[in-house]
Write a protein that holds these residues in place. Structure first.
Motif, PDB file in Angstrom:
ATOM      1  N   VAL A  64      30.212  41.147  32.106  1.00  0.00           N
ATOM      2  CA  VAL A  64      31.478  40.618  32.713  1.00  0.00           C
ATOM      3  C   VAL A  64      32.754  40.664  31.781  1.00  0.00           C
ATOM      4  O   VAL A  64      32.549  39.970  30.668  1.00  0.00           O
ATOM      5  CB  VAL A  64      31.461  39.557  33.527  1.00  0.00           C
ATOM      6  N   THR A  65      33.949  41.104  32.013  1.00  0.00           N
ATOM      7  CA  THR A  65      35.004  41.253  31.233  1.00  0.00           C
ATOM      8  C   THR A  65      36.329  40.336  31.644  1.00  0.00           C
ATOM      9  O   THR A  65      36.128  40.137  32.963  1.00  0.00           O
ATOM     10  CB  THR A  65      35.391  42.792  30.930  1.00  0.00           C
ATOM     11  N   LEU A  66      37.040  40.077  30.942  1.00  0.00           N
ATOM     12  CA  LEU A  66      38.321  39.373  31.259  1.00  0.00           C
ATOM     13  C   LEU A  66      38.948  40.324  32.279  1.00  0.00           C
ATOM     14  O   LEU A  66      39.319  39.573  33.343  1.00  0.00           O
ATOM     15  CB  LEU A  66      39.405  39.023  30.193  1.00  0.00           C
ATOM     16  N   ASP A  67      39.095  41.587  32.117  1.00  0.00           N
ATOM     17  CA  ASP A  67      39.782  42.413  32.978  1.00  0.00           C
ATOM     18  C   ASP A  67      39.145  42.262  34.432  1.00  0.00           C
ATOM     19  O   ASP A  67      39.985  42.388  35.329  1.00  0.00           O
ATOM     20  CB  ASP A  67      39.760  43.873  32.509  1.00  0.00           C
ATOM     21  N   MET A  68      37.748  42.339  34.590  1.00  0.00           N
ATOM     22  CA  MET A  68      37.201  42.143  36.006  1.00  0.00           C
ATOM     23  C   MET A  68      37.511  41.102  36.506  1.00  0.00           C
ATOM     24  O   MET A  68      37.995  40.729  37.614  1.00  0.00           O
ATOM     25  CB  MET A  68      35.649  42.328  35.772  1.00  0.00           C
ATOM     26  N   MET A  69      37.668  39.640  35.750  1.00  0.00           N
ATOM     27  CA  MET A  69      37.711  38.432  36.344  1.00  0.00           C
ATOM     28  C   MET A  69      39.147  38.363  36.865  1.00  0.00           C
ATOM     29  O   MET A  69      39.558  37.596  37.709  1.00  0.00           O
ATOM     30  CB  MET A  69      37.604  37.327  35.276  1.00  0.00           C
ATOM     31  N   ALA A  70      40.035  38.853  35.993  1.00  0.00           N
ATOM     32  CA  ALA A  70      41.596  38.815  36.587  1.00  0.00           C
ATOM     33  C   ALA A  70      41.758  39.743  37.946  1.00  0.00           C
ATOM     34  O   ALA A  70      42.336  39.202  38.870  1.00  0.00           O
ATOM     35  CB  ALA A  70      42.366  39.530  35.315  1.00  0.00           C
ATOM     36  N   ALA A  71      41.248  40.762  37.650  1.00  0.00           N
ATOM     37  CA  ALA A  71      41.306  41.688  39.135  1.00  0.00           C
ATOM     38  C   ALA A  71      40.809  40.975  40.462  1.00  0.00           C
ATOM     39  O   ALA A  71      41.495  40.825  41.363  1.00  0.00           O
ATOM     40  CB  ALA A  71      40.681  42.966  39.003  1.00  0.00           C
ATOM     41  N   HIS A  72      39.695  40.516  40.240  1.00  0.00           N
ATOM     42  CA  HIS A  72      38.770  39.949  41.259  1.00  0.00           C
ATOM     43  C   HIS A  72      39.406  38.409  41.559  1.00  0.00           C
ATOM     44  O   HIS A  72      39.708  38.010  42.841  1.00  0.00           O
ATOM     45  CB  HIS A  72      37.491  39.602  41.042  1.00  0.00           C
ATOM     46  N   GLY A  73      39.917  37.852  40.675  1.00  0.00           N
ATOM     47  CA  GLY A  73      40.740  36.512  40.471  1.00  0.00           C
ATOM     48  C   GLY A  73      42.040  36.721  41.472  1.00  0.00           C
ATOM     49  O   GLY A  73      42.193  35.849  42.496  1.00  0.00           O
ATOM     50  N   ALA A  74      42.795  37.535  41.288  1.00  0.00           N
ATOM     51  CA  ALA A  74      43.995  37.778  41.734  1.00  0.00           C
ATOM     52  C   ALA A  74      43.756  38.265  43.395  1.00  0.00           C
ATOM     53  O   ALA A  74      44.635  37.596  44.346  1.00  0.00           O
ATOM     54  CB  ALA A  74      44.785  38.970  41.244  1.00  0.00           C
ATOM     55  N   ALA A  75      42.661  38.981  43.476  1.00  0.00           N
ATOM     56  CA  ALA A  75      42.308  39.179  44.972  1.00  0.00           C
ATOM     57  C   ALA A  75      42.073  37.910  45.807  1.00  0.00           C
ATOM     58  O   ALA A  75      42.524  37.712  46.892  1.00  0.00           O
ATOM     59  CB  ALA A  75      41.091  40.236  45.039  1.00  0.00           C
ATOM     60  N   VAL A  76      41.329  36.865  45.338  1.00  0.00           N
ATOM     61  CA  VAL A  76      40.780  35.945  45.991  1.00  0.00           C
ATOM     62  C   VAL A  76      42.002  34.833  46.220  1.00  0.00           C
ATOM     63  O   VAL A  76      42.139  34.354  47.216  1.00  0.00           O
ATOM     64  CB  VAL A  76      39.922  34.906  45.056  1.00  0.00           C
ATOM     65  N   VAL A  77      42.792  34.928  45.249  1.00  0.00           N
ATOM     66  CA  VAL A  77      44.112  34.196  45.350  1.00  0.00           C
ATOM     67  C   VAL A  77      44.939  34.494  46.663  1.00  0.00           C
ATOM     68  O   VAL A  77      45.400  33.964  47.594  1.00  0.00           O
ATOM     69  CB  VAL A  77      44.887  33.924  44.019  1.00  0.00           C
ATOM     70  N   ARG A  78      45.179  35.845  46.620  1.00  0.00           N
ATOM     71  CA  ARG A  78      45.946  36.404  47.659  1.00  0.00           C
ATOM     72  C   ARG A  78      45.155  36.450  48.945  1.00  0.00           C
ATOM     73  O   ARG A  78      45.885  36.337  49.925  1.00  0.00           O
ATOM     74  CB  ARG A  78      45.864  38.321  47.583  1.00  0.00           C
ATOM     75  N   GLY A  79      43.781  36.200  49.210  1.00  0.00           N
ATOM     76  CA  GLY A  79      43.282  35.944  50.478  1.00  0.00           C
ATOM     77  C   GLY A  79      43.110  34.592  50.984  1.00  0.00           C
ATOM     78  O   GLY A  79      42.541  34.314  51.587  1.00  0.00           O
ATOM     79  N   SER A  80      43.473  33.639  50.035  1.00  0.00           N
ATOM     80  CA  SER A  80      43.322  32.156  50.300  1.00  0.00           C
ATOM     81  C   SER A  80      44.609  31.415  50.205  1.00  0.00           C
ATOM     82  O   SER A  80      45.645  31.828  49.786  1.00  0.00           O
ATOM     83  CB  SER A  80      42.345  31.665  49.432  1.00  0.00           C
ATOM     84  N   ARG A  81      44.716  30.254  51.071  1.00  0.00           N
ATOM     85  CA  ARG A  81      45.974  29.454  50.894  1.00  0.00           C
ATOM     86  C   ARG A  81      45.910  28.013  51.011  1.00  0.00           C
ATOM     87  O   ARG A  81      46.686  27.245  50.767  1.00  0.00           O
ATOM     88  CB  ARG A  81      46.997  29.956  52.180  1.00  0.00           C
TER      89      ARG A  81
END
Ligand code: KIV
Length: 277
Positions: A64-81
């Motif tokens: 797993v790479t930093l790029d993968m974590m960054a892409a999925h992390g941004a998606a989870v932040v967008r989907g939660s509040r």
């Protein structure tokens, strides 16, 4: 997110204050859809590096790479509040030392909007945890079975079955708490050891394959939903989503093949031709 749904997340200090209180509920999430569905129910969403295995089909989390974590992390932040969003630091992005860890962690938080990072390791990571926390990066630690150390451990092996191994894991848990971690994931340890760790550290313990007496629990969402093929014995399947998906895919395939999908109301009508004057 819509303007009617303001983002009001649980803060790191509020989370830390949950030690010994109402059990903390945590799940993994790697995408917007899962984050949206889980967010109203959980206190913490972990963008786990388990995504390497669950989403990408890898045998371990090591690729797993930093790029993968960054892409999925941004998606989870967008989907939660509401939930506190914590993002895993992938293997190789922090172990060299505090400076490397700060560069990786600050990039993850800046690019995703997550509130904290998680990293694996106890005594060996204490200096790095203290360095990050003093510089404004909240850290969740992870002790016991640490999957990034799979090659050192010789497999995904339960830790602390033999009481002679307890002092090392106890020292790990104490070290990360003293270094300033706000919580610690306790993974794959014998139940009485997980209970003991919860008693001896001042920060919340979040168990996975650990004990009901931990301050909270986390599971890999796809495991508890019944979407993964092989799950460890500690996982309870709270749904059989795999069968539901299978039924839906079969119904779709049949409807396409017999031309009952799309129905007329599932298509776009053409505008009526205007009569010529
Ligand atoms: O990567 C992950 O999903 C994790 C949890 C299993 C705790 O670390």
């Amino acid at each position: 997110m819509s303007s009617q749904s303001p983002v009001r997340r649980i803060t790191v200090p509020a989370f830390r204050a949950r030690k010994g209180g109402e059990p903390i509920v945590a799940l993994t999430a790697y995408d917007v859809a899962t984050a949206r569905l889980a967010d109203p129910h959980v206190d913490l969403l972990l963008v786990g590096d388990s995504l390497g295995m669950v989403v990408y089909g890898m045998d371990t989390t090591l690729g797993v790479t930093l790029d993968m974590m960054a892409a999925h992390g941004a998606a989870v932040v967008r989907g939660s509040r509401r939930a506190l969003v914590v993002i895993d630091m992938p293997f190789g992005s922090y172990e060299q030392g505090p400076a490397q860890a700060f560069a990786s962690a600050s990039r993850l938080l800046a690019q995703t909007g997550a509130q904290a990072v998680k990293l694996e390791g106890g005594v060996a990571m204490a200096e790095t945890i203290a360095f990050l926390v003093r510089r404004g990066i909240p850290v969740c630690a992870h002790v016991g079975l640490t999957p990034q150390a799979v090659n050192v451990l010789g497999g995904f092996r339960v830790q602390g079955r033999d009481r002679s191994g307890w002092p090392i894991i106890e020292a790990d848990a104490r070290a990360v708490a003293e270094a300033g971690a706000f919580a610690v994931v306790v993974e794959g340890v014998a139940e009485p050891l997980a209970r003991r760790l919860t008693e001896i550290v001042s920060i919340p313990t979040i168990g996975i394959g650990a004990s009901a007496q931990c301050d909270g629990q986390i599971l890999v969402t796809e495991d508890m939903l019944g979407l993964t093929e092989h799950v460890p014995s500690f996982v309870r399947r709270f749904a059989d989503a795999g069968s539901r998906f299978d039924g839906a895919f079969a119904a779709y395939a049949a409807a396409v093949r017999d031309r009952s999908f799309p129905a007329l109301e599932e298509t776009y009508a053409a505008r009526e031709d205007k009569p010529k004057a």
